[in-house]
Design a protein around this motif. Structure first.
Motif, PDB file in Angstrom:
ATOM      1  N   PRO A  20     -21.794  40.627  40.940  1.00  0.00           N
ATOM      2  CA  PRO A  20     -22.828  40.958  39.967  1.00  0.00           C
ATOM      3  C   PRO A  20     -22.770  40.033  38.757  1.00  0.00           C
ATOM      4  CG  PRO A  20     -21.648  42.934  40.660  1.00  0.00           C
ATOM      5  CD  PRO A  20     -20.933  41.761  41.239  1.00  0.00           C
ATOM      6  N   SER A  21     -23.869  39.876  38.082  1.00  0.00           N
ATOM      7  CA  SER A  21     -23.957  38.985  36.932  1.00  0.00           C
ATOM      8  C   SER A  21     -22.869  39.282  35.908  1.00  0.00           C
ATOM      9  CB  SER A  21     -25.333  39.133  36.277  1.00  0.00           C
ATOM     10  OG  SER A  21     -25.403  38.338  35.124  1.00  0.00           O
ATOM     11  N   GLY A  22     -22.159  38.235  35.471  1.00  0.00           N
ATOM     12  CA  GLY A  22     -21.137  38.386  34.453  1.00  0.00           C
ATOM     13  C   GLY A  22     -19.773  38.756  34.985  1.00  0.00           C
ATOM     14  N   THR A  23     -19.617  38.814  36.327  1.00  0.00           N
ATOM     15  CA  THR A  23     -18.327  39.213  36.857  1.00  0.00           C
ATOM     16  C   THR A  23     -17.559  38.070  37.482  1.00  0.00           C
ATOM     17  OG1 THR A  23     -19.295  39.836  38.967  1.00  0.00           O
ATOM     18  CG2 THR A  23     -19.072  41.571  37.297  1.00  0.00           C
ATOM     19  N   GLY A  24     -18.122  36.889  37.506  1.00  0.00           N
ATOM     20  CA  GLY A  24     -17.435  35.755  38.093  1.00  0.00           C
ATOM     21  C   GLY A  24     -16.271  35.295  37.235  1.00  0.00           C
ATOM     22  N   VAL A  25     -15.340  34.609  37.850  1.00  0.00           N
ATOM     23  CA  VAL A  25     -14.165  34.132  37.140  1.00  0.00           C
ATOM     24  C   VAL A  25     -14.484  32.881  36.352  1.00  0.00           C
ATOM     25  CG1 VAL A  25     -11.846  33.215  37.429  1.00  0.00           C
ATOM     26  CG2 VAL A  25     -12.578  35.173  38.791  1.00  0.00           C
ATOM     27  N   LYS A  26     -15.231  31.962  36.926  1.00  0.00           N
ATOM     28  CA  LYS A  26     -15.532  30.705  36.256  1.00  0.00           C
ATOM     29  C   LYS A  26     -16.798  30.848  35.425  1.00  0.00           C
ATOM     30  CE  LYS A  26     -13.308  27.778  39.612  1.00  0.00           C
ATOM     31  NZ  LYS A  26     -13.447  26.691  40.547  1.00  0.00           N
ATOM     32  N   GLY A  27     -16.649  30.715  34.138  1.00  0.00           N
ATOM     33  CA  GLY A  27     -17.804  30.773  33.252  1.00  0.00           C
ATOM     34  C   GLY A  27     -18.266  32.168  32.908  1.00  0.00           C
ATOM     35  N   GLY A  28     -17.750  33.176  33.580  1.00  0.00           N
ATOM     36  CA  GLY A  28     -18.158  34.546  33.290  1.00  0.00           C
ATOM     37  C   GLY A  28     -17.395  35.104  32.109  1.00  0.00           C
ATOM     38  N   ARG A  29     -17.944  36.098  31.448  1.00  0.00           N
ATOM     39  CA  ARG A  29     -17.275  36.734  30.320  1.00  0.00           C
ATOM     40  C   ARG A  29     -16.541  37.981  30.728  1.00  0.00           C
ATOM     41  NH1 ARG A  29     -21.059  37.438  25.364  1.00  0.00           N
ATOM     42  NH2 ARG A  29     -19.135  38.421  24.741  1.00  0.00           N
ATOM     43  N   LYS A  30     -16.844  38.504  31.893  1.00  0.00           N
ATOM     44  CA  LYS A  30     -16.249  39.757  32.313  1.00  0.00           C
ATOM     45  C   LYS A  30     -15.597  39.596  33.677  1.00  0.00           C
ATOM     46  CE  LYS A  30     -19.173  42.653  29.635  1.00  0.00           C
ATOM     47  NZ  LYS A  30     -20.505  42.926  29.372  1.00  0.00           N
ATOM     48  N   VAL A  31     -14.553  40.332  33.878  1.00  0.00           N
ATOM     49  CA  VAL A  31     -13.892  40.392  35.171  1.00  0.00           C
ATOM     50  C   VAL A  31     -13.970  41.837  35.623  1.00  0.00           C
ATOM     51  CG1 VAL A  31     -11.702  40.146  36.374  1.00  0.00           C
ATOM     52  CG2 VAL A  31     -12.326  38.506  34.604  1.00  0.00           C
ATOM     53  N   VAL A  32     -14.412  42.052  36.840  1.00  0.00           N
ATOM     54  CA  VAL A  32     -14.508  43.405  37.368  1.00  0.00           C
ATOM     55  C   VAL A  32     -13.270  43.681  38.206  1.00  0.00           C
ATOM     56  CG1 VAL A  32     -15.799  44.931  38.903  1.00  0.00           C
ATOM     57  CG2 VAL A  32     -16.995  43.417  37.326  1.00  0.00           C
ATOM     58  N   VAL A  33     -12.597  44.793  37.900  1.00  0.00           N
ATOM     59  CA  VAL A  33     -11.372  45.154  38.599  1.00  0.00           C
ATOM     60  C   VAL A  33     -11.565  46.513  39.259  1.00  0.00           C
ATOM     61  CG1 VAL A  33      -8.913  45.595  38.363  1.00  0.00           C
ATOM     62  CG2 VAL A  33     -10.024  43.919  36.874  1.00  0.00           C
ATOM     63  N   PRO A  34     -11.774  46.554  40.570  1.00  0.00           N
ATOM     64  CA  PRO A  34     -11.900  47.850  41.232  1.00  0.00           C
ATOM     65  C   PRO A  34     -10.542  48.493  41.421  1.00  0.00           C
ATOM     66  CG  PRO A  34     -12.229  46.085  42.807  1.00  0.00           C
ATOM     67  CD  PRO A  34     -12.016  45.448  41.460  1.00  0.00           C
ATOM     68  N   ASP A  45     -13.423  53.753  41.558  1.00  0.00           N
ATOM     69  CA  ASP A  45     -13.575  53.653  40.118  1.00  0.00           C
ATOM     70  C   ASP A  45     -13.464  52.170  39.786  1.00  0.00           C
ATOM     71  OD1 ASP A  45     -13.492  56.382  40.297  1.00  0.00           O
ATOM     72  OD2 ASP A  45     -11.480  56.567  39.475  1.00  0.00           O
ATOM     73  N   ILE A  46     -14.251  51.728  38.824  1.00  0.00           N
ATOM     74  CA  ILE A  46     -14.270  50.297  38.511  1.00  0.00           C
ATOM     75  C   ILE A  46     -14.456  50.106  37.009  1.00  0.00           C
ATOM     76  CG2 ILE A  46     -16.742  50.051  38.924  1.00  0.00           C
ATOM     77  CD1 ILE A  46     -16.096  47.339  40.243  1.00  0.00           C
ATOM     78  N   ILE A  47     -13.863  49.052  36.489  1.00  0.00           N
ATOM     79  CA  ILE A  47     -14.031  48.717  35.082  1.00  0.00           C
ATOM     80  C   ILE A  47     -14.477  47.273  34.964  1.00  0.00           C
ATOM     81  CG2 ILE A  47     -12.339  50.380  34.217  1.00  0.00           C
ATOM     82  CD1 ILE A  47     -10.361  48.035  33.918  1.00  0.00           C
ATOM     83  N   ALA A  48     -15.154  46.967  33.853  1.00  0.00           N
ATOM     84  CA  ALA A  48     -15.480  45.585  33.496  1.00  0.00           C
ATOM     85  C   ALA A  48     -14.703  45.276  32.228  1.00  0.00           C
ATOM     86  CB  ALA A  48     -16.981  45.432  33.255  1.00  0.00           C
ATOM     87  N   VAL A  49     -14.021  44.146  32.229  1.00  0.00           N
ATOM     88  CA  VAL A  49     -13.176  43.751  31.110  1.00  0.00           C
ATOM     89  C   VAL A  49     -13.764  42.501  30.469  1.00  0.00           C
ATOM     90  CG1 VAL A  49     -10.846  43.056  30.429  1.00  0.00           C
ATOM     91  CG2 VAL A  49     -11.153  44.705  32.270  1.00  0.00           C
ATOM     92  N   ASP A  50     -13.964  42.546  29.162  1.00  0.00           N
ATOM     93  CA  ASP A  50     -14.506  41.414  28.416  1.00  0.00           C
ATOM     94  C   ASP A  50     -13.341  40.526  27.980  1.00  0.00           C
ATOM     95  OD1 ASP A  50     -15.775  39.625  26.767  1.00  0.00           O
ATOM     96  OD2 ASP A  50     -16.806  41.138  25.577  1.00  0.00           O
ATOM     97  N   LEU A  51     -13.269  39.335  28.543  1.00  0.00           N
ATOM     98  CA  LEU A  51     -12.181  38.407  28.248  1.00  0.00           C
ATOM     99  C   LEU A  51     -12.579  37.333  27.243  1.00  0.00           C
ATOM    100  CD1 LEU A  51     -10.801  37.906  31.880  1.00  0.00           C
ATOM    101  CD2 LEU A  51      -9.897  39.386  30.075  1.00  0.00           C
ATOM    102  N   SER A  52     -13.681  37.522  26.537  1.00  0.00           N
ATOM    103  CA  SER A  52     -14.178  36.484  25.634  1.00  0.00           C
ATOM    104  C   SER A  52     -13.540  36.518  24.250  1.00  0.00           C
ATOM    105  CB  SER A  52     -15.697  36.595  25.493  1.00  0.00           C
ATOM    106  OG  SER A  52     -16.035  37.815  24.842  1.00  0.00           O
ATOM    107  N   GLY A  53     -12.853  37.583  23.898  1.00  0.00           N
ATOM    108  CA  GLY A  53     -12.272  37.721  22.564  1.00  0.00           C
ATOM    109  C   GLY A  53     -11.067  36.823  22.346  1.00  0.00           C
ATOM    110  N   PRO A  54     -10.697  36.621  21.091  1.00  0.00           N
ATOM    111  CA  PRO A  54      -9.580  35.724  20.782  1.00  0.00           C
ATOM    112  C   PRO A  54      -8.233  36.206  21.327  1.00  0.00           C
ATOM    113  CG  PRO A  54     -10.300  36.896  18.812  1.00  0.00           C
ATOM    114  CD  PRO A  54     -11.294  37.201  19.897  1.00  0.00           C
ATOM    115  N   GLU A  55      -8.074  37.519  21.503  1.00  0.00           N
ATOM    116  CA  GLU A  55      -6.810  38.032  22.027  1.00  0.00           C
ATOM    117  C   GLU A  55      -6.599  37.676  23.493  1.00  0.00           C
ATOM    118  OE1 GLU A  55     -10.004  41.017  22.468  1.00  0.00           O
ATOM    119  OE2 GLU A  55      -9.273  39.918  20.744  1.00  0.00           O
TER     120      GLU A  55
END
Length: 114
Positions: A20-34, A45-55
């Motif tokens: 789904p849009s935004g879940t790719g590893v390359k260039g995406g901002r989110k990683v989906v972890v089922p 159950d599934i979550i989307a994680v935003d990896l764009s932050g400075p942390e």
């Protein structure tokens, strides 16, 4: 030992284009972890994680970042049994203003008993 363990289902091997849009590893901002229980893959159950932050930067290995650098603050979306329970970091079924008012009331009751 009483600890319930769940297995993590691997993401599809066909690449980010099939995700789904935004879940790719390359260039995406989110990683989906089922996260799947015994009924996997029928219900998950599934979550989307935003990896764009400075942390979460620099981002070399998304899986490593999830394990070592991320916490619940980076979870942007969550689905339980197919139902959305968190969207853009906001709980879907909890009225935050009402919850804060109720907790403030309890804080007052508890502190008045001191």
């Amino acid at each position: 030992n009483g600890v319930r363990r769940s297995k993590v289902c691997a993401p599809p091997r066909s690449g980010p284009a099939s995700a789904p849009s935004g879940t790719g590893v390359k260039g995406g901002r989110k990683v989906v972890v089922p996260v799947c229980g015994k009924s996997c893959p029928k219900q998950a159950d599934i979550i989307a994680v935003d990896l764009s932050g400075p942390e979460c930067q620099p981002l070399y290995n998304p899986l490593s970042q999830l394990v070592y650098a991320c916490n619940g603050n980076q979870v942007s979306h969550s689905w339980v049994a197919g139902a959305s329970v968190l969207k853009e970091g906001v709980p879907a079924h909890i009225n935050i203003k009402d919850l804060l008012a109720r907790t403030a009331g309890w804080q007052e009751k508890i502190s008045s008993n001191d």
